[in-house]
Design an enzyme around this catalytic site. Structure first.
Site, PDB file in Angstrom:
ATOM      1  N   HIS A   1     -48.893   1.915  -7.341  1.00  0.00           N
ATOM      2  CA  HIS A   1     -50.260   1.871  -7.888  1.00  0.00           C
ATOM      3  C   HIS A   1     -51.186   2.834  -7.148  1.00  0.00           C
ATOM      4  CE1 HIS A   1     -53.805  -0.255  -9.680  1.00  0.00           C
ATOM      5  NE2 HIS A   1     -54.375   0.116  -8.541  1.00  0.00           N
ATOM      6  N   GLU A   2     -51.184   2.738  -5.839  1.00  0.00           N
ATOM      7  CA  GLU A   2     -52.104   3.600  -5.070  1.00  0.00           C
ATOM      8  C   GLU A   2     -51.687   5.065  -5.196  1.00  0.00           C
ATOM      9  OE1 GLU A   2     -54.612   2.002  -4.510  1.00  0.00           O
ATOM     10  OE2 GLU A   2     -53.823  -0.040  -4.371  1.00  0.00           O
TER      11      GLU A   2
ATOM     12  N   ALA B   1     -54.734  -2.861  -1.135  1.00  0.00           N
ATOM     13  CA  ALA B   1     -54.570  -1.493  -0.654  1.00  0.00           C
ATOM     14  C   ALA B   1     -55.615  -0.599  -1.297  1.00  0.00           C
ATOM     15  CB  ALA B   1     -53.173  -0.974  -1.004  1.00  0.00           C
TER      16      ALA B   1
END
Ligand code: BES
Ligand code: ZN
Length: 873
Positions: free
Chosen positions: A301-302, A266
């Site tokens: 995370h993103e 991602a």
């Protein structure tokens, strides 16, 4: 051979020109997209004034027009060479550069820049993909405000997305357009656009300061029912970052788009994340618990990158770990908070100790902050990510929760809107802690895994216990002399009753800071020889050597309260036995030591107290870990030793496995929460052991689980155990049934492909080749390539490393073929061949021959060339 040159950190200079605003206009067309870019530029007052204007632009760009302040640049006013467009015209201190390029998204198989994924437009600009869209100072320290207009056919591409907020739109009979504006200055690698026929799930999140943020997750209509988990994960992440780091989201809209063709997992583009479908779609029927957890952590995370990466970004790509290491640490802590912290720590350390340690010991070994590279895509590594996260974790450990938070507050405040370095990050930690972290920073610049040797001595007369620590780091390519590191060593001492002994700090555990080659640590007033527990919580990414006896390891397995240390003691016990058997070729009939079996019996008896941890405790060290710690990797012996021991454990404790299996069964319908995931995990571990007995009774049990379960976790686990069993007819039937049931679910088919690619039974290569011809396979899709080729080469060790060398030849053929299509994926696939030094001389020769064949195959990408040349050096 590649003409790409080596780029060095020491050569960094500030950009000669800055970009204030970027106006982009895309006329989207599958084969001929026209991109107009208008840049408001100014000379950087910090740069030397005589430098020419240079823009990056990939060879695939067709330059249609170029003008400055409305005046066309004459043909002799610019020069294109390699990836650089250089202007030889005199420039004012500020000016407007207009440039029109034509690109072909459909022909873009590298999946960098603008490309088509299943008929929809999307982009991937990190690290250097923006230069495949237009000419631009494509480097992360050039930050600009972007305004983007997308124009496309209304029917084919009803949804038009880019970064920031939509500010204007319009349409005529056939086409429509939308203008997006992102108020936050950003580097070009965070640019994104998406255009396609997409559906979306929508929600809102109210920030801690009371602002409403619109949340949208886009996917193809057929996948609309698989977006709920990502949405929940997103909201949890937003809440968590507010609570733990005081960080609030900054735009009014946050979008995620799922695409099927994606090189990575991602990407954190500002306000418009683009995700591999495998990291966002989740539904109990089609998605395993492991994949559910992966979705949760990738979404987090993103999202976390919005601060650690986007608001504060990297000065240059050598600083990649500034954003990735820190963000991985953040997502690890998030997952630990959402589930079991001890289980999460075990999983993270397992990844580090197997894959990152192996990387550190191989030809691509590099520091967390590399000093040079040819192709930056090759440096999105376990070292930059996982070891980088360990460095941040060590800072957290050394400074403590509260001071660490002061450090991150200072970092986000001091550097908001800037492109900075890992030194800047550490400087904030120094400022708040008033500590000198100069030596600590060697963790960023020194490659290789440190080794820590520990010996101890108990003096019964003086009641003192002494530990002597000796650290050293082996040489790595280009770095022969290593300096001592600042190693935080968390330890506890246990007395013979299993109680932790109070230490000098009055606590039951202590953090000892090792900064010299040798450190002596003395504890006074110790009444009997204690059992030390060292490197609790895996407090530093080192290889620890202490001559534990088996009794001590069993003792720690029973009494240690630190979840990681307890698990590790159990693993080390198993490692000892396995290593002894590996040395004898693996297939050893000797009975298992009684003490070992009874230790496992106790684990089984107590398993239901903490099923998730029990499942890990009851899993033998992986082949990958056993390989990593081998002097010479004997793939067959490792495989056989592990399989034999598994079968013996199954036999010795058969009744217990079955009891626990039944105990972990459930009549309730599926829930994807922590406790249910833990239950299923332990249940499936039990089934795995039972199936190791080759008994038709347990085959029936697995078949029943396969057909009766209402969720992919249980169904797929049942299928796996049968596929890897001796019951090949049943396996074939179940695989066919599964194919029939799920053939229209691409992600499920990836699992089906990977399961077969990893099947260790002989003849795997021809089965793999058949899979490549199967209708569900697609050689253009990185997920499919990974499912079949990468799985076979990395997980099916006995077949990939077969002594006929055909596995190696197969991989070389695929790399030669794939390098022309997708160099990033090709380069990653190379990894198993680059580890040739770890095998016996016969395999070494076979592997090297294939590496040589790739080199000689002709024109290679910089990506593959860099890895190859370093592997052969
Ligand atoms: N920024 C990266 C994505 C990326 C990696 C883009 C390499 C270009 C080249 C993103 O934040 C990331 O790190 N993604 C990981 C998953 C994450 C959970 C560690 C990935 O894609 O594997
Ligand atoms: Zn990342």
């Amino acid at each position: 051979m590649s003409q790409k040159s080596v780029i060095y950190l020491k050569d960094y200079t500030v950009p000669a020109f800055l970009v204030e605003t970027v106006d982009l206009r895309f006329e989207l067309d599958a084969t001929a997209t026209c991109v107009e870019s208008v840049l408001r530029m100014r000379r950087n007052p910090k740069a030397s004034p005589d430098q020419p204007l240079c823009l990056f632009g990939h060879d695939s760009l067709e330059l249609l027009s170029l003008s400055i302040d409305g005046v066309r640049v004459p043909d002799n006013g610019w020069l294109r060479q390699d990836e650089v467009l250089r202007l030889n015209v005199s420039l004012n201190d500020t000016f407007e550069l207009r440039c029109v390029t034509k690109i072909n998204p459909e022909a873009n198989t590298a999946l960098e820049g603008l490309y088509l994924s299943d008929g929809m437009f999307c982009t991937q600009c990190e690290a250097e993909g923006f230069r495949r869209i237009t000419f631009y100072p494509d480097r992360p320290d050039v930050m600009a405000v972007f305004t983007t207009t997308l124009i496309a056919n209304k029917n084919q591409y009803p949804v038009l997305l880019s970064n920031g907020n939509p500010v204007a739109q319009g349409s005529d009979e056939t086409s429509h357009w939308v203008t997006w504006q992102d108020p936050f200055p950003k580097p070009a690698y965070l640019f994104a656009l998406v255009a396609g026929d997409l559906s979306c799930a929508e929600d809102t999140f109210t920030t801690q300061s009371g602002r409403a943020v619109k949340l949208q997750i886009y996917a193809e209509a057929k996948d609309l029912d698989k977006l709920g988990h990502a949405m929940e994960s997103l909201k949890q992440s937003m809440r968590w970052d507010e609570r733990v780091y005081g960080r609030e989201y900054d735009l009014d809209i946050y979008m995620i788009v799922a695409v099927d063709f994606f090189n990575m997992g991602a990407m954190e583009n500002k306000g418009l994340n683009i995700f591999n479908t495998s990291c966002v779609l989740a539904h109990p029927r089609t998605t395993t618990d492991a994949a559910f957890q992966r979705v949760e952590s990738v979404v987090a995370h993103e999202y976390f990158h919005n601060w650690s990466g986007n608001r504060v970004t990297c000065r240059d790509w050598f600083q990649l770990s500034l954003k990735e290491g820190f963000t991985v640490f953040r997502d690890q802590c998030f997952s630990a908070d959402m589930h079991s912290a001890a289980v999460k720590r075990v999983e993270d350390v397992t990844l580090l100790r197997t894959a990152q340690f192996a990387e550190d010991a191989g030809p691509m070994s590099h520091p967390v902050r590399p000093a040079s590279f040819i192709e930056i895509s090759n440096f999105y590594t376990l070292t930059v990510y996982e070891k980088g996260a360990e460095i941040v974790r060590m800072l957290h450990t050394l400074l403590g929760e509260k001071v660490f938070r002061q450090g991150t507050d200072l970092y986000f405040d001091r550097h908001d809107g800037q492109a900075v370095t890992t030194d800047d990050f550490v400087a904030c930690m120094e400022a708040v802690s008033q500590r000198d972290l100069t030596q600590f920073k060697r963790w960023y610049s020194q490659a290789g895994t440190p080794r820590l040797d520990v010996v101890d001595e108990y003096n019964a007369d003086q009641k003192t216990y002494t530990l002597r620590f000796t650290q050293s780091t082996p040489p790595t390519p280009g770095q022969t002399d290593k300096q001592p590191l600042h190693i935080p060593m968390s330890l506890a001492l246990f007395d013979s009753t299993g109680q932790a002994i109070p230490l000098a700090n009055g606590q039951l555990s202590q953090l000892v800071e090792l900064t010299d080659e040798e450190t002596i640590f003395v504890v006074k007033g110790v009444l009997e020889k204690p059992t030390p527990s060292l490197l609790r919580g895996f407090s530093a990414p080192v290889k620890l050597f202490y001559p534990y006896t088996e009794e001590q390891l069993s003792f720690l397995l029973t009494h240690e309260t630190d979840g990681f240390a307890r698990w590790d003691a159990g693993q080390q016990l198993a490692v000892r036995l396995l290593q002894a058997r590996i040395l004898k070729g693996g297939e050893v009939d000797d009975a298992l030591p009684e003490a070992f079996v009874s230790a496992w019996q106790v684990l089984l008896e107590r398993a239901s107290d903490d099923p998730a941890m029990a499942s890990l405790l009851l899993t033998l060290p992986t082949e990958a870990y056993l390989s990593e710690i081998s002097t010479v990797i004997d793939v067959d012996a490792i495989f056989n030793a592990r399989r034999t021991m598994r079968r013996q454990l199954a036999q010795a404790l058969e009744a217990q496995w079955l009891t626990l299996y039944n105990e972990m069964g459930s009549e309730e319908s599926y829930r994807p929460d922590s406790s249910e995931m833990a239950r299923r995990s332990l249940k499936n571990t039990c089934l795995g052991y039972l199936m190791a007995l080759d008994s038709p009774t347990y085959l029936a049990l697995a078949e029943q689980q396969f057909s009766e379960s209402d969720n992919m976790t249980e169904q797929f686990a049942a299928l796996s155990t049968v596929v890897y069993s001796v019951f090949t007819d049943s396996a074939r039937e179940m695989l066919d049934e599964f194919l029939n049931q799920w053939q229209h679910e691409s992600l499920v088919m990836n699992q089906w492909l990977a399961l077969q690619a990893a099947d260790p039974k002989s003849g795997a290569l021809s089965r793999v080749k058949a899979l490549l011809e199967h209708p569900v396979y697609d050689s253009r899709n990185p997920n499919k390539l990974r499912a079949v080729i990468s799985t076979f080469c990395n997980q099916n060790t006995v077949n990939f490393h077969g002594l006929d060398g055909e596995g190696y030849r197969f991989l070389a053929d695929k790399i030669i073929e794939l390098d022309k299509q997708n160099p990033q994926v090709a380069s990653r696939l190379l990894t198993p061949l680059t580890r040739w030094k770890r095998y016996d001389s016969q395999r070494q020769a076979l592997m090297r021959a294939q590496l040589q064949r790739i080199i000689e195959s002709g024109d290679l990408s910089g990506d593959v060339y860099e890895v190859l040349s370093k592997s052969m050096a």
